[in-house]
Design a protein around this motif. Structure first.
Motif, short mmCIF file in Angstrom:
data_model
loop_
_atom_site.label_atom_id
_atom_site.label_comp_id
_atom_site.label_asym_id
_atom_site.label_seq_id
_atom_site.Cartn_x
_atom_site.Cartn_y
_atom_site.Cartn_z
N GLU A 1 0.81 -1.22 0.00
CA GLU A 1 0.00 0.00 0.00
C GLU A 1 0.85 1.28 0.00
OE1 GLU A 1 0.30 -1.46 4.27
OE2 GLU A 1 -0.19 -2.38 2.36
N GLU A 2 2.14 1.18 0.25
CA GLU A 2 3.01 2.36 0.24
C GLU A 2 3.82 2.49 -1.05
OE1 GLU A 2 5.48 3.01 3.67
OE2 GLU A 2 4.02 2.06 4.99
N ARG A 3 3.71 1.53 -1.94
CA ARG A 3 4.52 1.53 -3.16
C ARG A 3 3.90 2.39 -4.26
NH1 ARG A 3 5.32 -4.94 -3.44
NH2 ARG A 3 6.13 -5.13 -1.33
N GLU A 4 4.78 2.90 -5.10
CA GLU A 4 4.33 3.60 -6.29
C GLU A 4 4.37 2.62 -7.46
OE1 GLU A 4 6.08 7.43 -6.79
OE2 GLU A 4 6.00 7.83 -4.64
N ASP A 5 4.01 3.07 -8.63
CA ASP A 5 3.94 2.18 -9.79
C ASP A 5 5.27 1.99 -10.51
OD1 ASP A 5 1.23 1.79 -9.39
OD2 ASP A 5 0.70 3.53 -10.61
N ASP A 6 6.37 2.48 -9.93
CA ASP A 6 7.66 2.40 -10.61
C ASP A 6 8.40 1.10 -10.37
OD1 ASP A 6 8.36 2.77 -7.97
OD2 ASP A 6 9.42 4.66 -8.29
N GLU B 1 12.63 1.62 0.39
CA GLU B 1 12.83 3.03 0.70
C GLU B 1 14.23 3.13 1.30
OE1 GLU B 1 9.85 5.92 2.77
OE2 GLU B 1 10.82 4.68 4.30
#
Length: 99
Positions: A43-48, A53
């Motif tokens: 839920e904290e990830r982006e689509d890249d 982190e």
């Protein structure tokens, strides 16, 4: 677990509930040139595609820090899928940090 409850929790006023499940905690992976990477829950990830982190203090002077982080995600992301932390505080250091 009874000894842990008796010797550590109860003397300090903590009463664990049986069957208590702990939520997703922070899990870390030591990577030689990047320091400790925190594995991001979905839920904290982006689509890249980056699943880690990084603390930018150790990589501040690296011109290719973003590329190295993306590479670490591609190479080591599946290793962290089991939810286990790889930092030496949680897991004794038996191997050198990944490169």
């Amino acid at each position: 677990m009874p000894a842990l409850e008796r010797d550590i929790f109860r003397p300090f006023g903590f009463t664990p509930r049986s069957g208590q499940e702990l939520g997703w905690g922070n899990t870390f992976l030591p990577v030689a040139e990047l320091g400790y990477l925190r594995y991001l829950p979905p839920e904290e990830r982006e689509d890249d595609g980056v699943v880690f982190e990084v603390d930018y203090a150790p990589v501040e002077g690296m011109e290719d820090a973003d590329e190295r982080l993306a590479d670490a995600s591609a190479r080591h992301g599946s290793l962290m899928g089991d939810g286990r932390c790889r930092c030496p505080t949680v897991r004794p250091p038996t191997l050198a940090p990944l490169t």
